[in-house]
Design a protein around this motif. Sequence first.
Motif, mmCIF file in Angstrom:
data_model
loop_
_atom_site.group_PDB
_atom_site.id
_atom_site.type_symbol
_atom_site.label_atom_id
_atom_site.label_comp_id
_atom_site.label_asym_id
_atom_site.label_seq_id
_atom_site.Cartn_x
_atom_site.Cartn_y
_atom_site.Cartn_z
ATOM 1 N N GLN A 141 -21.715 43.898 58.620
ATOM 2 C CA GLN A 141 -20.978 42.778 58.031
ATOM 3 C C GLN A 141 -20.723 41.709 59.092
ATOM 4 O O GLN A 141 -20.382 42.065 60.217
ATOM 5 C CB GLN A 141 -19.628 43.246 57.464
ATOM 6 N N PHE A 267 -14.186 45.580 65.834
ATOM 7 C CA PHE A 267 -13.175 45.474 64.782
ATOM 8 C C PHE A 267 -12.191 46.641 64.872
ATOM 9 O O PHE A 267 -12.396 47.576 65.643
ATOM 10 C CB PHE A 267 -13.837 45.479 63.398
ATOM 11 N N GLY A 268 -11.144 46.546 64.038
ATOM 12 C CA GLY A 268 -10.250 47.692 63.894
ATOM 13 C C GLY A 268 -10.968 48.764 63.096
ATOM 14 O O GLY A 268 -11.022 49.930 63.486
ATOM 15 N N GLY A 269 -11.520 48.342 61.983
ATOM 16 C CA GLY A 269 -12.230 49.291 61.132
ATOM 17 C C GLY A 269 -13.280 48.591 60.308
ATOM 18 O O GLY A 269 -13.249 47.367 60.161
ATOM 19 N N GLU A 271 -15.416 49.339 56.560
ATOM 20 C CA GLU A 271 -15.365 50.190 55.371
ATOM 21 C C GLU A 271 -16.714 50.757 54.953
ATOM 22 O O GLU A 271 -17.019 50.792 53.757
ATOM 23 C CB GLU A 271 -14.749 49.388 54.229
ATOM 24 N N LEU A 292 -4.416 50.768 59.024
ATOM 25 C CA LEU A 292 -5.849 50.483 59.143
ATOM 26 C C LEU A 292 -6.673 51.443 58.278
ATOM 27 O O LEU A 292 -7.648 51.033 57.638
ATOM 28 C CB LEU A 292 -6.296 50.606 60.609
ATOM 29 N N HIS A 295 -6.321 50.583 54.740
ATOM 30 C CA HIS A 295 -7.116 49.373 54.488
ATOM 31 C C HIS A 295 -8.591 49.723 54.255
ATOM 32 O O HIS A 295 -9.177 49.327 53.243
ATOM 33 C CB HIS A 295 -6.957 48.404 55.662
ATOM 34 N N GLU A 296 -9.169 50.460 55.159
ATOM 35 C CA GLU A 296 -10.602 50.772 55.005
ATOM 36 C C GLU A 296 -10.845 51.637 53.769
ATOM 37 O O GLU A 296 -11.839 51.463 53.065
ATOM 38 C CB GLU A 296 -11.167 51.426 56.270
ATOM 39 N N HIS A 299 -10.898 49.603 50.568
ATOM 40 C CA HIS A 299 -12.177 48.916 50.322
ATOM 41 C C HIS A 299 -13.113 49.750 49.435
ATOM 42 O O HIS A 299 -14.068 49.207 48.877
ATOM 43 C CB HIS A 299 -12.892 48.631 51.642
ATOM 44 N N GLU A 318 -11.190 41.145 50.933
ATOM 45 C CA GLU A 318 -10.118 41.373 51.909
ATOM 46 C C GLU A 318 -8.714 41.139 51.343
ATOM 47 O O GLU A 318 -7.773 41.822 51.738
ATOM 48 C CB GLU A 318 -10.356 40.519 53.155
ATOM 49 N N PHE A 376 -13.839 33.628 60.937
ATOM 50 C CA PHE A 376 -12.970 34.767 60.649
ATOM 51 C C PHE A 376 -11.487 34.438 60.873
ATOM 52 O O PHE A 376 -11.104 33.928 61.917
ATOM 53 C CB PHE A 376 -13.389 35.917 61.567
ATOM 54 N N TYR A 381 -7.375 37.456 53.939
ATOM 55 C CA TYR A 381 -6.603 38.705 53.887
ATOM 56 C C TYR A 381 -5.204 38.465 53.332
ATOM 57 O O TYR A 381 -4.809 39.010 52.309
ATOM 58 C CB TYR A 381 -6.454 39.293 55.304
ATOM 59 N N ARG A 555 -11.970 44.966 70.788
ATOM 60 C CA ARG A 555 -11.529 44.533 69.463
ATOM 61 C C ARG A 555 -11.151 43.052 69.490
ATOM 62 O O ARG A 555 -10.215 42.637 70.172
ATOM 63 C CB ARG A 555 -10.325 45.395 69.067
HETATM 64 N N1 BES Z 1 -14.495 44.504 56.510
HETATM 65 C C1 BES Z 1 -13.537 44.223 57.519
HETATM 66 C C2 BES Z 1 -14.162 43.826 58.835
HETATM 67 C C3 BES Z 1 -15.051 42.612 58.744
HETATM 68 C C4 BES Z 1 -14.727 41.525 57.943
HETATM 69 C C5 BES Z 1 -16.203 42.567 59.505
HETATM 70 C C6 BES Z 1 -15.577 40.423 57.890
HETATM 71 C C7 BES Z 1 -17.030 41.468 59.451
HETATM 72 C C8 BES Z 1 -16.731 40.399 58.649
HETATM 73 C C9 BES Z 1 -12.576 45.378 57.732
HETATM 74 O O1 BES Z 1 -12.241 46.024 56.559
HETATM 75 C C10 BES Z 1 -11.307 44.790 58.246
HETATM 76 O O2 BES Z 1 -10.753 43.976 57.562
HETATM 77 N N2 BES Z 1 -10.861 45.208 59.406
HETATM 78 C C11 BES Z 1 -9.600 44.764 59.949
HETATM 79 C C12 BES Z 1 -8.540 45.723 59.475
HETATM 80 C C13 BES Z 1 -7.153 45.235 59.484
HETATM 81 C C14 BES Z 1 -6.952 44.001 58.660
HETATM 82 C C15 BES Z 1 -6.238 46.341 58.969
HETATM 83 C C16 BES Z 1 -9.746 44.794 61.457
HETATM 84 O O3 BES Z 1 -10.793 45.219 61.930
HETATM 85 O O4 BES Z 1 -8.840 44.366 62.145
#
Ligand code: BES
Length: 601
Positions: A141, A267-269, A271, A292, A295-296, A299, A318, A376, A381, A555
């Motif tokens: 992604q 990233f944090g995570g 999905e 976190l 959140h994942e 998704h 998101e 981003f 979100y 991150r």
């Molecule tokens: N899907 C996203 C990460 C992402 C978004 C990657 C857009 C590339 C493009 C993932 O689910 C996410 O939102 N991660 C956040 C989690 C947090 C909001 C709890 C992160 O990595 O910080």
Amino acid sequence: MAAKAAPESGVDYHSFANTNDYTVKHLDLDLTADFDNKILKGEAILDIKRLTPKNPELILDTRDIDVTAVRAGIGDSLEEVKFSLGKKDPHLGTPLKIKLPKGANRVAIQYQTAPGASGVQWLEPQQTAGKKHPFLFTQAQAIHARSFIPLQDTPQVRMTYEATIRTPEALRAVMSANNDPEAELDGVFEFEMPQAIPSYLIAIGIGNLDFKPMGERTGVYAEPELLEAAAKEFEDTEDMLEVTEENFGPYRWDRYDLLILPPSFPFGGMENPRLSFITPTVIAGDKSLVALIAHELAHSWSGNLITNASWRDLWLNEGFTTYLTNRIMQFVYGDERYQMEMALGYDDLQADLADRPDKDEIMAIDLRGRDPDEVFSNIPYEKGSLFLYELEQKVGRENFDKFLMEYFNHFAFQSITTEDFVAYLKKTLLQQYPDKLDEARINEWIFQPGIPEGAPHPTSDAFTKLDPIRKQWLNGEIKASDIDTKDWTFHQWKYFLDGMPEKLSEDQLKELDSTFSLTQSKNNEIAFSWLMIAVRNQYQPADARLEDFLTSIGRNKFLRPLYRNLMENGQEETAKRIFEKAKPGYHPLTVKVNSKIIYGD
Ligand code: BES
Ligand code: ZN
């Protein structure tokens, strides 16, 4: 660009693929991970559905991929065909154009990836917990799947897949598919993903990985050094899965496992279906950062089951997920935690609204000509989540939950646009509650910058009671050691620190640090909040910790603000020096977005 007409709904401006002529239905991947040369090499076989009686070229997305041969035909009788690469676009990569024999429904592409492929990170043993084995992970992604698989890299197209991944012996490969924790470590791993998914959810991880179950349907893959701690930290995952199912409909992906990555994960995570990819930096020891995981997991409904049709519609992924995350946190950890998570989210939103151009505050954002990685923000979100929270407040939680359950069912396994969502809302909630909702306000939320007047403002008593304490300390009326922080949660620490004024005196910084050992905090979120203060105020005792933080964690949620802060506070040289030192260990995405901050375009 400003004079251009509005972006067209449902058009993916980030793919070259001619999806009106052909759609890929199934992918059969066979890749060898060559750690010595940092390349993935093999073949991708695509089963395609023809949508036109004509026989146009098939156009696929690639980025820095070296295509060596293409075969095409019907079923198993494939013949070598001509292909060409188009002009490379700096954001989108290179279109791969393939001439198809009449009626062809299968294309086999032999290729290898570039060592610097934007969606792959190859890690040296030194960058792992065990320090003995290399590691590989992909992050597709938004538009990086094309850097390791030639395909229609658009969230509008969903495909099933099967894969063979060949690794050095002793390592284990896992994917966003049916992982088998018992699979023999013989260097060959077979996968199947029977549910159709968009390309950005295809994912591979390879490393010295063990597995530990956490519940009937949940478990963790991690390096053995981290496995126990991860399984303990995330032990509530099974409960999260159960409450989400009870309230929002069945979990449709069979298992839900976690893959704990090395700390360079940008990233944090992520999905990835059946197997979320997770940063190890949230293993705090007290479950304080497990939102976190919620959140994942969420998704699996919002994002993986119902997918944004283009990256303009990312808020559908998101925003819904952020809303669901808060709800899951409330189900599992109670009202106080819920209020705190909501309030922190609201503050994040306010911070982003304060320093973004109006056009980027629009939920259905215009991304034409832009790199999604650069745009981003928290807007999709937190603004998305706040919008849904307002709907919930207006129609009542029970009614809103019923709506959500039906929504997930109605659009399951489809990719939808913002306009599809609005049309659905009109047929459902707007019609059922004409006295409570109005279309103009909904359009304002989605298509206008900022947040509408009278939008909800989540707060937490656990936070507001800290305001006078912070103030008294700032005014010198009390000492830091007079503050009773014994029962403070992580969230309260974050709120307390993030609410500090721009400037603190050297004495104030020293007092905070010596009383609360902030420079040494083991909680990465608290360390981050403190380091932001330290950089702003050029607090030198934190320099070593800052350097360690920036070189050991990848991150971007932490790195971007820290580098930006250094640049804006007269510490350009420090920023450059640390960045250059850390760069060999950073993910390609981390290098890209932070170079921009440090060196400009
Ligand atoms: N899907 C996203 C990460 C992402 C978004 C990657 C857009 C590339 C493009 C993932 O689910 C996410 O939102 N991660 C956040 C989690 C947090 C909001 C709890 C992160 O990595 O910080
Ligand atoms: Zn997300």
